[in-house]
Scaffold this motif. Structure first.
Motif, PDB file in Angstrom:
ATOM      1  N   ASN A 133      33.346  38.618  39.954  1.00 14.73           N
ATOM      2  CA  ASN A 133      32.216  38.480  39.816  1.00 14.73           C
ATOM      3  C   ASN A 133      32.132  37.162  39.084  1.00 14.73           C
ATOM      4  OD1 ASN A 133      30.364  39.174  37.661  1.00 14.73           O
ATOM      5  ND2 ASN A 133      31.727  40.995  36.220  1.00 14.73           N
ATOM      6  N   PRO A 134      32.122  36.280  40.044  1.00 10.69           N
ATOM      7  CA  PRO A 134      31.790  35.069  39.518  1.00 10.69           C
ATOM      8  C   PRO A 134      31.551  34.333  38.441  1.00 10.69           C
ATOM      9  CG  PRO A 134      30.010  35.822  40.893  1.00 10.69           C
ATOM     10  CD  PRO A 134      31.306  36.720  41.086  1.00 10.69           C
ATOM     11  N   ALA A 135      32.091  33.651  37.641  1.00 11.54           N
ATOM     12  CA  ALA A 135      30.614  33.058  36.863  1.00 11.54           C
ATOM     13  C   ALA A 135      29.861  31.883  36.759  1.00 11.54           C
ATOM     14  CB  ALA A 135      32.170  31.977  36.134  1.00 11.54           C
ATOM     15  N   ILE A 136      28.722  32.663  37.171  1.00 13.59           N
ATOM     16  CA  ILE A 136      27.649  32.209  37.086  1.00 13.59           C
ATOM     17  C   ILE A 136      27.204  31.329  36.352  1.00 13.59           C
ATOM     18  CG2 ILE A 136      25.088  32.854  37.248  1.00 13.59           C
ATOM     19  CD1 ILE A 136      27.140  34.409  40.308  1.00 13.59           C
ATOM     20  N   ARG A 137      27.844  31.634  35.565  1.00 10.10           N
ATOM     21  CA  ARG A 137      26.842  30.604  33.948  1.00 10.10           C
ATOM     22  C   ARG A 137      27.376  28.946  34.299  1.00 10.10           C
ATOM     23  NH1 ARG A 137      23.948  33.473  30.940  1.00 10.10           N
ATOM     24  NH2 ARG A 137      24.337  35.841  31.220  1.00 10.10           N
ATOM     25  N   ILE A 138      28.941  28.615  35.118  1.00 11.97           N
ATOM     26  CA  ILE A 138      29.232  27.556  35.400  1.00 11.97           C
ATOM     27  C   ILE A 138      28.342  26.292  36.073  1.00 11.97           C
ATOM     28  CG2 ILE A 138      31.399  28.231  35.442  1.00 11.97           C
ATOM     29  CD1 ILE A 138      31.380  27.736  38.593  1.00 11.97           C
ATOM     30  N   GLY A 139      27.172  26.806  36.288  1.00 18.45           N
ATOM     31  CA  GLY A 139      25.588  25.962  37.370  1.00 18.45           C
ATOM     32  C   GLY A 139      26.212  26.101  38.499  1.00 18.45           C
ATOM     33  N   LYS A 140      24.925  25.906  39.108  1.00 22.74           N
ATOM     34  CA  LYS A 140      24.679  26.326  41.103  1.00 22.74           C
ATOM     35  C   LYS A 140      25.282  24.921  41.051  1.00 22.74           C
ATOM     36  CE  LYS A 140      20.081  28.598  41.656  1.00 22.74           C
ATOM     37  NZ  LYS A 140      19.260  27.929  42.322  1.00 22.74           N
ATOM     38  N   PRO A 141      25.820  24.738  41.164  1.00 27.71           N
ATOM     39  CA  PRO A 141      26.964  22.611  41.623  1.00 27.71           C
ATOM     40  C   PRO A 141      27.828  23.487  42.144  1.00 27.71           C
ATOM     41  CG  PRO A 141      25.192  21.992  40.923  1.00 27.71           C
ATOM     42  CD  PRO A 141      25.233  23.084  40.543  1.00 27.71           C
ATOM     43  N   ALA A 142      28.521  23.936  40.738  1.00 24.73           N
ATOM     44  CA  ALA A 142      30.119  24.621  40.336  1.00 24.73           C
ATOM     45  C   ALA A 142      30.322  25.361  40.682  1.00 24.73           C
ATOM     46  CB  ALA A 142      30.762  24.255  39.274  1.00 24.73           C
ATOM     47  N   LEU A 143      29.500  26.822  41.050  1.00 24.33           N
ATOM     48  CA  LEU A 143      29.999  27.849  41.372  1.00 24.33           C
ATOM     49  C   LEU A 143      29.316  27.633  42.921  1.00 24.33           C
ATOM     50  CD1 LEU A 143      29.293  31.366  41.150  1.00 24.33           C
ATOM     51  CD2 LEU A 143      26.974  30.827  41.763  1.00 24.33           C
ATOM     52  N   HIS A 144      28.760  26.780  43.739  1.00 25.38           N
ATOM     53  CA  HIS A 144      28.517  26.894  45.230  1.00 25.38           C
ATOM     54  C   HIS A 144      29.990  26.038  45.490  1.00 25.38           C
ATOM     55  CE1 HIS A 144      24.275  26.691  45.637  1.00 25.38           C
ATOM     56  NE2 HIS A 144      24.822  27.830  45.451  1.00 25.38           N
ATOM     57  N   ALA A 145      30.350  25.488  44.524  1.00 26.13           N
ATOM     58  CA  ALA A 145      31.666  24.475  45.426  1.00 26.13           C
ATOM     59  C   ALA A 145      32.701  25.847  45.355  1.00 26.13           C
ATOM     60  CB  ALA A 145      31.873  23.815  44.480  1.00 26.13           C
ATOM     61  N   MET A 146      33.299  26.444  43.916  1.00 29.62           N
ATOM     62  CA  MET A 146      34.087  27.440  43.681  1.00 29.62           C
ATOM     63  C   MET A 146      34.227  28.375  45.664  1.00 29.62           C
ATOM     64  SD  MET A 146      34.631  29.651  41.027  1.00 29.62           S
ATOM     65  CE  MET A 146      33.587  30.557  41.603  1.00 29.62           C
ATOM     66  N   LEU A 147      33.063  28.952  45.005  1.00 31.67           N
ATOM     67  CA  LEU A 147      32.874  29.554  46.369  1.00 31.67           C
ATOM     68  C   LEU A 147      33.317  29.234  47.601  1.00 31.67           C
ATOM     69  CD1 LEU A 147      29.611  31.803  45.588  1.00 31.67           C
ATOM     70  CD2 LEU A 147      32.321  32.114  44.776  1.00 31.67           C
ATOM     71  N   THR A 148      32.541  28.112  47.773  1.00 27.79           N
ATOM     72  CA  THR A 148      32.803  27.432  49.181  1.00 27.79           C
ATOM     73  C   THR A 148      34.895  27.576  48.910  1.00 27.79           C
ATOM     74  OG1 THR A 148      31.154  26.441  49.186  1.00 27.79           O
ATOM     75  CG2 THR A 148      33.120  25.804  50.681  1.00 27.79           C
ATOM     76  N   ARG A 149      35.089  27.122  48.008  1.00 29.50           N
ATOM     77  CA  ARG A 149      36.561  26.523  48.368  1.00 29.50           C
ATOM     78  C   ARG A 149      37.750  27.981  48.777  1.00 29.50           C
ATOM     79  NH1 ARG A 149      40.300  24.410  42.782  1.00 29.50           N
ATOM     80  NH2 ARG A 149      42.121  24.780  43.825  1.00 29.50           N
ATOM     81  N   TRP A 150      37.029  28.669  48.110  1.00 27.36           N
ATOM     82  CA  TRP A 150      38.239  30.062  48.388  1.00 27.36           C
ATOM     83  C   TRP A 150      37.029  31.063  49.236  1.00 27.36           C
ATOM     84  CZ3 TRP A 150      42.532  30.124  45.965  1.00 27.36           C
ATOM     85  CH2 TRP A 150      42.091  29.758  45.203  1.00 27.36           C
ATOM     86  N   LEU A 151      35.485  31.011  49.946  1.00 30.19           N
ATOM     87  CA  LEU A 151      36.112  31.572  50.818  1.00 30.19           C
ATOM     88  C   LEU A 151      36.302  31.069  52.195  1.00 30.19           C
ATOM     89  CD1 LEU A 151      31.743  32.492  49.542  1.00 30.19           C
ATOM     90  CD2 LEU A 151      33.490  34.267  50.209  1.00 30.19           C
ATOM     91  N   ASP A 152      36.477  29.604  52.124  1.00 27.28           N
ATOM     92  CA  ASP A 152      36.883  30.151  53.051  1.00 27.28           C
ATOM     93  C   ASP A 152      38.150  29.801  53.576  1.00 27.28           C
ATOM     94  OD1 ASP A 152      34.938  28.080  54.513  1.00 27.28           O
ATOM     95  OD2 ASP A 152      35.601  25.721  53.604  1.00 27.28           O
ATOM     96  N   ARG A 153      39.177  30.311  53.078  1.00 22.29           N
ATOM     97  CA  ARG A 153      40.376  30.477  52.575  1.00 22.29           C
ATOM     98  C   ARG A 153      40.611  32.331  53.092  1.00 22.29           C
ATOM     99  NH1 ARG A 153      44.252  27.674  48.004  1.00 22.29           N
ATOM    100  NH2 ARG A 153      45.776  28.701  49.599  1.00 22.29           N
ATOM    101  N   LEU A 154      39.660  32.843  53.445  1.00 22.99           N
ATOM    102  CA  LEU A 154      39.256  34.181  54.271  1.00 22.99           C
ATOM    103  C   LEU A 154      39.604  33.945  55.287  1.00 22.99           C
ATOM    104  CD1 LEU A 154      35.968  35.418  53.157  1.00 22.99           C
ATOM    105  CD2 LEU A 154      37.848  36.915  52.449  1.00 22.99           C
ATOM    106  N   THR A 155      41.139  35.317  55.543  1.00 23.10           N
ATOM    107  CA  THR A 155      41.419  35.197  57.095  1.00 23.10           C
ATOM    108  C   THR A 155      40.111  35.396  58.315  1.00 23.10           C
ATOM    109  OG1 THR A 155      41.308  37.539  57.138  1.00 23.10           O
ATOM    110  CG2 THR A 155      43.171  36.293  56.558  1.00 23.10           C
TER     111      THR A 155
END
Length: 212
Positions: A133-155
């Motif tokens: 349940n991602p922290a949408i309220r951190i703002g789009k740039p931070a949200l996108h960076a966070m999701l890229t960081r962790w989604l890139d670690r999917l198998t």
């Protein structure tokens, strides 16, 4: 958001302690979790989190799983209950939330939950499932960076499930994910929330030696 201008996504919330409990009651489990001020949704199970937990399929039975933005632990502990042989990484920036999550996991006898700050997860770990349940309220740039960081670690065959309120941009987030090369589809829609299913699709994974 907490009192005195503090946020649940602060590393060390300044809000005075106000301990409490929240009952997580799902068809397959019942957890009583310790909460406190300065963390996300300390007074009740967040409705979006409930939609996520009631909508997603069971996680892989083994391997490493990730709860991104764990708070006091409802998602991580549900993952661990449903996949007791897996290692569940409960990740957050909020130190108070991490302490609560670790305590709640031990109280529930779920010893394969590892509560860790976002910068303390070993870089070699790859996840076969991510629930958030991602922290949408951190703002789009931070949200996108966070999701890229962790989604890139999917198998390569891993799957992420993200719950987002419609009026906070679930549709625009789905479009953005697609533009980044992810396979993003709507897995569920209920009340004011949508659950997005994200898979690697044609997106390649960065090398293990790359900074994340």
């Amino acid at each position: 958001m907490t009192s005195k201008g503090a946020h649940y996504f602060d590393e060390r919330p300044g809000a005075a302690a106000r301990p409490g409990t929240v009952d997580v009651v799902l068809p397959d489990l019942h957890l009583r979790l310790a909460t406190d001020s300065g963390v996300f949704s300390p007074g009740r199970l967040d409705p979006g989190t409930r939609v996520l937990l009631e909508s997603v399929p069971a996680p892989p039975r083994e391997g490493d799983l990730l709860d991104l933005g764990c708070g006091y632990g409802p998602v991580a502990l549900t993952m661990a209950s449903r996949a007791p042989e897996a290692t569940v990484w409960a990740v957050d920036v909020n130190r108070r939330a991490l302490e609560l999550c670790e305590r709640n996991a031990h109280s529930a006898g779920l010893y394969k939950v590892r509560a860790a700050h976002v910068d303390e997860v070993p870089r070699h770990v790859r996840f076969s499932a991510i629930w958030s349940n991602p922290a949408i309220r951190i703002g789009k740039p931070a949200l996108h960076a966070m999701l890229t960081r962790w989604l890139d670690r999917l198998t390569p065959d891993g799957t992420a499930y993200l719950v987002v309120q419609k009026h906070l941009g679930s549709d625009s987030l789905q479009r953005w994910l697609g533009e980044q090369g992810w396979e993003a589809t709507r897995a569920a829609s209920r009340s004011a929330y949508r659950v997005l299913r994200v898979a690697r699709g044609g997106r390649t994974s960065p090398g293990d030696d790359e900074e994340r």
